[in-house]
Scaffold this motif. Structure first.
Motif, short mmCIF file in Angstrom:
data_model
loop_
_atom_site.label_atom_id
_atom_site.label_comp_id
_atom_site.label_asym_id
_atom_site.label_seq_id
_atom_site.Cartn_x
_atom_site.Cartn_y
_atom_site.Cartn_z
N SER A 274 0.81 -1.23 0.00
CA SER A 274 0.00 0.00 0.00
C SER A 274 0.84 1.27 0.00
O SER A 274 0.46 2.29 -0.60
N ILE A 277 1.88 2.64 -3.51
CA ILE A 277 0.86 3.14 -4.44
C ILE A 277 0.33 4.49 -3.96
O ILE A 277 -0.20 4.60 -2.85
N GLY A 305 -5.76 -3.30 -10.61
CA GLY A 305 -6.53 -2.08 -10.75
C GLY A 305 -7.30 -2.11 -12.06
O GLY A 305 -6.95 -2.85 -12.98
N VAL A 334 -2.10 6.15 -11.60
CA VAL A 334 -3.05 5.90 -10.53
C VAL A 334 -3.99 7.10 -10.40
O VAL A 334 -3.55 8.20 -10.07
N PHE A 337 -7.12 5.55 -5.33
CA PHE A 337 -6.64 4.39 -4.58
C PHE A 337 -7.41 4.30 -3.27
O PHE A 337 -7.33 5.19 -2.43
N LYS A 339 -7.67 1.86 -0.23
CA LYS A 339 -7.09 0.68 0.43
C LYS A 339 -8.15 -0.15 1.15
O LYS A 339 -8.11 -1.38 1.12
N ILE A 344 -8.58 0.18 -7.10
CA ILE A 344 -7.67 1.15 -7.72
C ILE A 344 -8.19 1.47 -9.12
O ILE A 344 -8.50 0.56 -9.90
#
Length: 382
Positions: A274, A277, A305, A334, A337, A339, A344
């Motif tokens: 994590s 990203i 993703g 990205v 995002f 978590k 994603i």
């Protein structure tokens, strides 16, 4: 002749015994043993004789069955064998006693110990002493087992059918194993703690996962819990008979359902990666799934993703496969995002634009001669 009959009568009177009849059970003492027969003193005018065949069901050497001076019960086969001996049987005398025991064990539903002698059609033949017992293949065990591996072994069984008139005695080992399993099952279920590690053995592979025995209890590892990486079929990860270390997943005691996890929970990709990203990052990934609404790109093992179809290119395309292929390496940006939800959002076209901007910067700064193709190596657009 009359004198001979009188002599016999006088002789019997001298021994003070009753006349013998077939089927009588007598007590005797072994006088002599050789490799073919046993002679026995039965306190009668004549000694008794037991042939090798009447000593044991497996026809052992008589010297392995009895010894001189042993006191034994014998069954009268014939009061006179024609040669001055009483024909006796040790097997039948013991069978009578053993049958009486079996009747009691059957009535009380108690276990008995038997020895497996041979495999036969539909099961195995066992003996309780000298009494023949049939154990059907379906009642040999609660698990699959090769019947030939049981020959010569002693097993505890329970009698399920008893009919001496038709020489039918049937027993089951499976009943005992089921009783033991059910007895221990509650203890095992109560001992389960979610997240705890257990050693197990893979018992069966199915399309959707693998069943694992963790000590008398089977749980299912769903295909998605075999590995953090994408798994197409369970046999790619485990085989039947494999010893594995698993984590306890969900425990449903009411419905007796247990889920197990093979993948290491401490190496959960979203926790491990994590920090790698961030929104706005340009990352390299691999196309692992193409759908009508876009493409899934794997950034790290176990982390994917979504590139929505509108984020693949500015050109109009009907489906993602028009410009992308499975296992193709691509650069993505990205966009979002999350978590917690493990989601994603990615963009290929913005990664291209970002790299175009960087290329212009490099060209203007030092005319390095770097091409767009070099920066976006791995893209494939048609």
């Amino acid at each position: 002749m009359a004198n001979e009959e009188m002599s016999m009568s006088e002789l019997l009177n001298n021994y003070d015994v009753k006349r013998l009849n077939k089927g009588d059970i007598l007590k005797g003492k072994v006088i002599d043993v050789n490799d073919k027969e046993v002679s026995v003193n039965i306190n009668y005018a004549f000694d008794g004789l037991i042939s090798k065949e009447e000593l044991s069901v497996d026809e052992k050497d008589p010297r392995e069955v009895v010894n001189k001076d042993d006191e034994i019960d014998v069954y009268v086969l014939s009061p006179n064998d024609g040669e001055g001996y009483v024909e006796l049987s040790l097997i039948r005398a013991r069978q009578i006693k053993e049958k009486e025991e079996l009747v009691k064990y059957f009535k009380d539903q108690k276990n008995i110990s038997v020895k497996i002698k041979e495999e036969t059609k539909g099961g195995v033949i066992a003996y309780y002493g000298n009494v023949r017992i049939f154990i059907p293949g379906s009642l040999v065990s609660r698990e699959r087992i090769e019947l030939s591996t049981l020959i010569g072994r002693e097993l505890d069984v329970k009698i399920t059918e008893l009919d001496f008139r038709n020489n039918k005695v049937v027993a089951s080992r499976r009943i005992i194993e089921e009783e033991e399993y059910n007895k221990n099952k509650k203890v095992v279920w109560d001992s389960l703690v979610e997240g705890e590690k257990k050693n197990g053995v893979v018992k069966k592979l199915v399309k959707f996962g693998a069943f694992v025995d963790i000590g008398g209890l089977e749980g299912l590892i769903h295909i998605s819990d075999l590995s953090w990486e994408r798994v197409n079929k369970p046999e790619d990860v485990v085989k039947e008979g494999d010893k594995v270390e698993v984590f306890i997943g969900k425990v449903d005691k009411k419905n007796e359902r247990l889920s197990l996890i093979l993948k290491d929970v401490n190496k959960e990709p979203w926790t491990v990666h994590s920090s790698d990203i961030k929104v706005g990052d340009i990352l390299e990934g691999k196309v692992v799934r193409l759908t009508s609404f876009g493409a899934f790109v794997e950034l790290f093992d176990g982390i994917e993703g979504l590139v929505h179809i509108t984020e693949i290119t500015d050109d109009h395309i009907a489906k993602s496969s028009d410009v992308l292929e499975l296992n193709q390496k691509v650069k993505v940006k990205v966009l979002n995002f999350n978590k917690e939800d493990k989601r994603i959002s990615l963009s290929i076209k913005e990664a291209v634009e970002t790299n175009n901007e960087y290329l212009n910067y490099v060209d203007n700064a030092d005319n390095a001669g770097t091409s767009l193709g070099d920066l976006l190596k791995g893209f494939k657009f048609e």
